[in-house]
Write a protein that holds these residues in place. Structure first.
Motif, PDB file in Angstrom:
ATOM      1  N   UNK A   1       0.823  -1.208   0.000  1.00  0.00           N
ATOM      2  CA  UNK A   1       0.000   0.000   0.000  1.00  0.00           C
ATOM      3  C   UNK A   1       0.857   1.258   0.000  1.00  0.00           C
ATOM      4  N   UNK A   2       2.114   1.124   0.433  1.00  0.00           N
ATOM      5  CA  UNK A   2       2.967   2.296   0.611  1.00  0.00           C
ATOM      6  C   UNK A   2       3.824   2.615  -0.615  1.00  0.00           C
ATOM      7  N   UNK A   3       3.843   1.712  -1.554  1.00  0.00           N
ATOM      8  CA  UNK A   3       4.688   1.972  -2.734  1.00  0.00           C
ATOM      9  C   UNK A   3       4.112   3.115  -3.558  1.00  0.00           C
ATOM     10  N   UNK A   4       4.994   4.048  -3.881  1.00  0.00           N
ATOM     11  CA  UNK A   4       4.587   5.139  -4.754  1.00  0.00           C
ATOM     12  C   UNK A   4       4.383   6.463  -4.043  1.00  0.00           C
ATOM     13  N   UNK A   5       3.830   6.443  -2.830  1.00  0.00           N
ATOM     14  CA  UNK A   5       3.566   7.693  -2.117  1.00  0.00           C
ATOM     15  C   UNK A   5       4.426   7.861  -0.864  1.00  0.00           C
ATOM     16  N   UNK A   6       5.028   6.792  -0.424  1.00  0.00           N
ATOM     17  CA  UNK A   6       5.819   6.826   0.806  1.00  0.00           C
ATOM     18  C   UNK A   6       7.295   6.642   0.457  1.00  0.00           C
ATOM     19  N   UNK A   7       8.130   7.423   1.110  1.00  0.00           N
ATOM     20  CA  UNK A   7       9.564   7.308   0.900  1.00  0.00           C
ATOM     21  C   UNK A   7      10.269   7.324   2.243  1.00  0.00           C
ATOM     22  N   UNK A   8      11.010   6.261   2.496  1.00  0.00           N
ATOM     23  CA  UNK A   8      11.795   6.165   3.731  1.00  0.00           C
ATOM     24  C   UNK A   8      13.246   6.473   3.407  1.00  0.00           C
ATOM     25  N   UNK A   9      13.856   7.269   4.241  1.00  0.00           N
ATOM     26  CA  UNK A   9      15.265   7.607   4.066  1.00  0.00           C
ATOM     27  C   UNK A   9      15.922   7.697   5.437  1.00  0.00           C
ATOM     28  N   UNK A  10      17.213   7.847   5.419  1.00  0.00           N
ATOM     29  CA  UNK A  10      17.925   7.957   6.690  1.00  0.00           C
ATOM     30  C   UNK A  10      19.121   8.874   6.536  1.00  0.00           C
ATOM     31  N   UNK A  11      19.516   9.446   7.656  1.00  0.00           N
ATOM     32  CA  UNK A  11      20.720  10.269   7.729  1.00  0.00           C
ATOM     33  C   UNK A  11      21.486   9.799   8.950  1.00  0.00           C
ATOM     34  N   UNK A  12      22.463   8.962   8.721  1.00  0.00           N
ATOM     35  CA  UNK A  12      23.181   8.377   9.843  1.00  0.00           C
ATOM     36  C   UNK A  12      23.979   9.418  10.628  1.00  0.00           C
ATOM     37  N   UNK A  13      24.379  10.480   9.973  1.00  0.00           N
ATOM     38  CA  UNK A  13      25.104  11.540  10.684  1.00  0.00           C
ATOM     39  C   UNK A  13      24.213  12.204  11.732  1.00  0.00           C
ATOM     40  N   UNK A  14      22.909  12.204  11.466  1.00  0.00           N
ATOM     41  CA  UNK A  14      21.950  12.782  12.409  1.00  0.00           C
ATOM     42  C   UNK A  14      21.264  11.720  13.258  1.00  0.00           C
ATOM     43  N   UNK A  15      21.658  10.472  13.036  1.00  0.00           N
ATOM     44  CA  UNK A  15      21.048   9.369  13.793  1.00  0.00           C
ATOM     45  C   UNK A  15      19.535   9.389  13.643  1.00  0.00           C
ATOM     46  N   UNK A  16      19.092   9.555  12.406  1.00  0.00           N
ATOM     47  CA  UNK A  16      17.672   9.772  12.153  1.00  0.00           C
ATOM     48  C   UNK A  16      17.206   9.011  10.928  1.00  0.00           C
ATOM     49  N   UNK A  17      15.925   8.727  10.936  1.00  0.00           N
ATOM     50  CA  UNK A  17      15.251   8.184   9.763  1.00  0.00           C
ATOM     51  C   UNK A  17      14.046   9.057   9.477  1.00  0.00           C
ATOM     52  N   UNK A  18      13.577   8.993   8.232  1.00  0.00           N
ATOM     53  CA  UNK A  18      12.512   9.881   7.808  1.00  0.00           C
ATOM     54  C   UNK A  18      11.469   9.108   7.017  1.00  0.00           C
ATOM     55  N   UNK A  19      10.262   9.636   7.033  1.00  0.00           N
ATOM     56  CA  UNK A  19       9.185   9.087   6.230  1.00  0.00           C
ATOM     57  C   UNK A  19       8.499  10.248   5.522  1.00  0.00           C
ATOM     58  N   UNK A  20       8.669  10.287   4.222  1.00  0.00           N
ATOM     59  CA  UNK A  20       7.993  11.291   3.396  1.00  0.00           C
ATOM     60  C   UNK A  20       6.707  10.678   2.873  1.00  0.00           C
ATOM     61  N   UNK A  21       5.604  11.368   3.049  1.00  0.00           N
ATOM     62  CA  UNK A  21       4.318  10.901   2.548  1.00  0.00           C
ATOM     63  C   UNK A  21       3.765  11.965   1.606  1.00  0.00           C
ATOM     64  N   UNK A  22       3.553  11.588   0.390  1.00  0.00           N
ATOM     65  CA  UNK A  22       3.030  12.513  -0.620  1.00  0.00           C
ATOM     66  C   UNK A  22       1.595  12.154  -0.986  1.00  0.00           C
ATOM     67  N   UNK A  23       0.910  13.127  -1.567  1.00  0.00           N
ATOM     68  CA  UNK A  23      -0.462  12.907  -2.009  1.00  0.00           C
ATOM     69  C   UNK A  23      -1.296  12.251  -0.893  1.00  0.00           C
ATOM     70  N   UNK A  24      -1.272  12.881   0.253  1.00  0.00           N
ATOM     71  CA  UNK A  24      -1.934  12.313   1.425  1.00  0.00           C
ATOM     72  C   UNK A  24      -3.422  12.102   1.179  1.00  0.00           C
ATOM     73  N   UNK A  25      -3.910  11.007   1.728  1.00  0.00           N
ATOM     74  CA  UNK A  25      -5.318  10.619   1.615  1.00  0.00           C
ATOM     75  C   UNK A  25      -5.922  10.505   3.012  1.00  0.00           C
ATOM     76  N   UNK A  26      -7.227  10.620   3.119  1.00  0.00           N
ATOM     77  CA  UNK A  26      -7.852  10.501   4.446  1.00  0.00           C
ATOM     78  C   UNK A  26      -7.493   9.192   5.152  1.00  0.00           C
ATOM     79  N   UNK A  27      -7.329   8.132   4.398  1.00  0.00           N
ATOM     80  CA  UNK A  27      -6.986   6.840   5.018  1.00  0.00           C
ATOM     81  C   UNK A  27      -5.573   6.788   5.554  1.00  0.00           C
TER      82      UNK A  27
END
Length: 112
Positions: free
Chosen positions: A61-87
């Motif tokens: 369900x997450x393919x196409x609108x969700x993007x996971x990335x990380x920045x090890x220098x910041x000890x962080x991970x990210x989740x980008x969500x595009x074209x958000x839907x009510x669900x």
């Protein structure tokens, strides 16, 4: 150990959000990390995982609108969500699965 999510909020349909998860007390650079979400009244479900080398994998369900990335220098991970839907409304959590560490979650609410 603490995983601190942020970046959630109230957005309109079609908008975007970038969620952050910053780890403290643990170096996550060599760890896979996952994102989950929990919609109101539903079970928590995995969104995807990012390996230690930065390769993301997503549930169908997450393919196409969700993007996971990380920045090890910041000890962080990210989740980008595009074209958000009510669900997409729910609480989003990051997780370090090897030690079962969880953050407190960040609320995403998508309004139509």
């Amino acid at each position: 150990v603490q995983l601190l999510e942020s970046g959630g909020g109230l957005v309109q349909v079609g908008g975007s959000l970038r969620l952050s998860c910053v780890a403290s007390g643990i170096d996550i650079s060599n760890n896979r990390m996952t994102w989950y979400r929990q919609a109101p009244g539903k079970q928590r479900e995995m969104v995807g995982v990012i390996t230690s080398d930065g390769t993301p994998r997503y549930l169908d369900f997450a393919r196409g609108r969700f993007t996971i990335s990380r920045d090890n220098a910041k000890n962080a991970v990210y989740l980008q969500i595009d074209n958000l839907k009510p669900e997409d409304t729910g609480v989003y959590y990051c997780n370090e699965p090897d030690h079962y560490y969880w953050g407190q979650g960040t609320q995403v609410t998508v309004s139509s």
